[in-house]
Design a protein around this motif. Structure first.
Motif, PDB file in Angstrom:
ATOM      1  N   PHE A  74       0.809  -1.284   0.091  1.00 49.73           N
ATOM      2  CA  PHE A  74       0.039  -0.067   0.062  1.00 49.73           C
ATOM      3  C   PHE A  74       1.056   1.261   0.127  1.00 49.73           C
ATOM      4  O   PHE A  74       1.807   1.362   0.708  1.00 49.73           O
ATOM      5  CB  PHE A  74      -0.716   0.113   1.258  1.00 49.73           C
ATOM      6  CG  PHE A  74      -1.812   1.159   1.282  1.00 49.73           C
ATOM      7  CD1 PHE A  74      -2.814   1.542   0.256  1.00 49.73           C
ATOM      8  CD2 PHE A  74      -1.582   2.126   2.501  1.00 49.73           C
ATOM      9  CE1 PHE A  74      -3.670   2.481   0.260  1.00 49.73           C
ATOM     10  CE2 PHE A  74      -2.265   3.341   2.441  1.00 49.73           C
ATOM     11  CZ  PHE A  74      -3.270   3.506   1.447  1.00 49.73           C
ATOM     12  N   ALA A  75       0.674   2.075  -1.043  1.00 50.36           N
ATOM     13  CA  ALA A  75       1.337   3.381  -0.957  1.00 50.36           C
ATOM     14  C   ALA A  75       0.706   4.753  -0.919  1.00 50.36           C
ATOM     15  O   ALA A  75       0.841   5.646  -1.758  1.00 50.36           O
ATOM     16  CB  ALA A  75       2.378   3.267  -2.151  1.00 50.36           C
ATOM     17  N   ALA A  76      -0.314   4.633  -0.242  1.00 57.63           N
ATOM     18  CA  ALA A  76      -1.191   5.686  -0.071  1.00 57.63           C
ATOM     19  C   ALA A  76      -2.083   6.380  -1.526  1.00 57.63           C
ATOM     20  O   ALA A  76      -2.268   7.091  -1.941  1.00 57.63           O
ATOM     21  CB  ALA A  76      -0.653   7.024   0.441  1.00 57.63           C
ATOM     22  N   GLN A  77      -2.478   5.150  -2.116  1.00 59.53           N
ATOM     23  CA  GLN A  77      -3.161   5.275  -3.465  1.00 59.53           C
ATOM     24  C   GLN A  77      -4.683   5.096  -3.136  1.00 59.53           C
ATOM     25  O   GLN A  77      -4.948   4.162  -2.271  1.00 59.53           O
ATOM     26  CB  GLN A  77      -2.865   4.364  -4.533  1.00 59.53           C
ATOM     27  CG  GLN A  77      -1.261   4.965  -4.852  1.00 59.53           C
ATOM     28  CD  GLN A  77      -0.875   4.063  -6.091  1.00 59.53           C
ATOM     29  OE1 GLN A  77      -0.823   2.826  -5.916  1.00 59.53           O
ATOM     30  NE2 GLN A  77      -0.633   4.546  -7.523  1.00 59.53           N
ATOM     31  N   THR A  78      -5.504   5.519  -3.818  1.00 61.16           N
ATOM     32  CA  THR A  78      -7.147   5.470  -3.603  1.00 61.16           C
ATOM     33  C   THR A  78      -7.645   5.032  -4.946  1.00 61.16           C
ATOM     34  O   THR A  78      -7.297   5.676  -6.157  1.00 61.16           O
ATOM     35  CB  THR A  78      -7.586   6.712  -3.344  1.00 61.16           C
ATOM     36  OG1 THR A  78      -7.010   6.975  -2.054  1.00 61.16           O
ATOM     37  CG2 THR A  78      -9.075   6.387  -2.956  1.00 61.16           C
ATOM     38  N   ARG A  79      -8.584   4.318  -4.962  1.00 56.22           N
ATOM     39  CA  ARG A  79      -9.159   3.686  -6.313  1.00 56.22           C
ATOM     40  C   ARG A  79     -10.572   4.127  -6.059  1.00 56.22           C
ATOM     41  O   ARG A  79     -11.411   3.766  -5.144  1.00 56.22           O
ATOM     42  CB  ARG A  79      -9.267   2.007  -6.478  1.00 56.22           C
ATOM     43  CG  ARG A  79      -9.785   1.668  -7.598  1.00 56.22           C
ATOM     44  CD  ARG A  79     -10.112   0.189  -7.703  1.00 56.22           C
ATOM     45  NE  ARG A  79     -10.751  -0.324  -6.540  1.00 56.22           N
ATOM     46  CZ  ARG A  79     -10.330  -0.998  -5.536  1.00 56.22           C
ATOM     47  NH1 ARG A  79      -9.218  -1.666  -5.638  1.00 56.22           N
ATOM     48  NH2 ARG A  79     -11.271  -1.620  -4.655  1.00 56.22           N
ATOM     49  N   VAL A  80     -10.953   4.958  -6.926  1.00 58.52           N
ATOM     50  CA  VAL A  80     -12.697   5.265  -7.053  1.00 58.52           C
ATOM     51  C   VAL A  80     -13.216   4.750  -8.060  1.00 58.52           C
ATOM     52  O   VAL A  80     -12.576   4.685  -9.295  1.00 58.52           O
ATOM     53  CB  VAL A  80     -12.615   6.740  -6.916  1.00 58.52           C
ATOM     54  CG1 VAL A  80     -11.886   7.624  -8.128  1.00 58.52           C
ATOM     55  CG2 VAL A  80     -13.922   7.347  -6.801  1.00 58.52           C
ATOM     56  N   ILE A  81     -14.452   4.222  -8.201  1.00 61.36           N
ATOM     57  CA  ILE A  81     -15.125   3.680  -9.035  1.00 61.36           C
ATOM     58  C   ILE A  81     -16.443   4.863  -9.349  1.00 61.36           C
ATOM     59  O   ILE A  81     -17.190   4.997  -8.032  1.00 61.36           O
ATOM     60  CB  ILE A  81     -15.945   2.253  -8.965  1.00 61.36           C
ATOM     61  CG1 ILE A  81     -14.413   1.488  -8.923  1.00 61.36           C
ATOM     62  CG2 ILE A  81     -16.750   1.879  -9.863  1.00 61.36           C
ATOM     63  CD1 ILE A  81     -14.905   0.111  -8.464  1.00 61.36           C
TER      64      ILE A  81
END
Length: 175
Positions: free
Chosen positions: A161-168
């Motif tokens: 985990f590298a502080a990314q976000t996935r949005v749908i």
């Protein structure tokens, strides 16, 4: 149908996987011949000159109720805040930085409704992760890399985990 700015990568995908990848950007590539069900912007939006316009273009390429999937570095994440100016995603090629609130507002302006927004975990090889760690802890990371290789575990996939976000988001109206 895909768009890739790198000629090498678009040619490679077309030649080795028989897919339809156009070399270019969303702004330069011709639109798809028919409306799409899904568009992915994986580590893309932060590189674009006009993220709102990119999302509006995606809206025009999607069928009604089509979805867009975006993965982005979340500068508001606790890890990013703790890293401060050393946050690993502060890069010269990133023209914009986002937090969930700004992504949601841009998506709503572009005719989308957020369906899901979650931290994004990926699986990476242990050897690759220790190599990347060398930028922050050179000596310990090199030592760990040698150790993992000697134990033949450097190819082992681990969650990362590298502080990314996935949005749908789902298209709810045309813009």
């Amino acid at each position: 149908y895909g768009i890739e700015p790198s000629k090498y990568l678009s040619d490679y995908g077309n030649q080795n996987y028989g897919v339809n990848i156009t070399c270019g950007t969303l702004e330069t590539a011709p639109p798809p011949n028919e409306k799409l069900d899904c568009i992915t912007l994986w580590d893309v939006l932060e590189h674009t000159f006009d993220p709102k316009q990119v999302l509006k273009t995606c809206n025009s390429y999607l069928k009604d109720d089509g979805i867009v999937v975006i993965n982005y570095p979340n500068i508001g994440n606790l890890m990013a805040k703790m890293a401060g100016k050393n946050y690993w995603f502060i890069l010269s090629v990133h023209l914009y930085y986002f937090v969930p609130k700004t992504i949601q507002a841009m998506l709503e302006t572009a005719g989308f409704e957020v369906v899901s927004s979650k931290p994004h975990f990926q699986w990476l090889q242990l050897g690759y992760l220790t190599y990347r760690l060398e930028a922050y802890l050179p000596k310990p990371a090199k030592w760990m890399g040698k150790l993992f290789k000697s134990l033949s575990i450097d190819q082992t996939l681990i969650p990362y985990f590298a502080a990314q976000t996935r949005v749908i988001a789902r298209k709810v109206r045309s813009v």
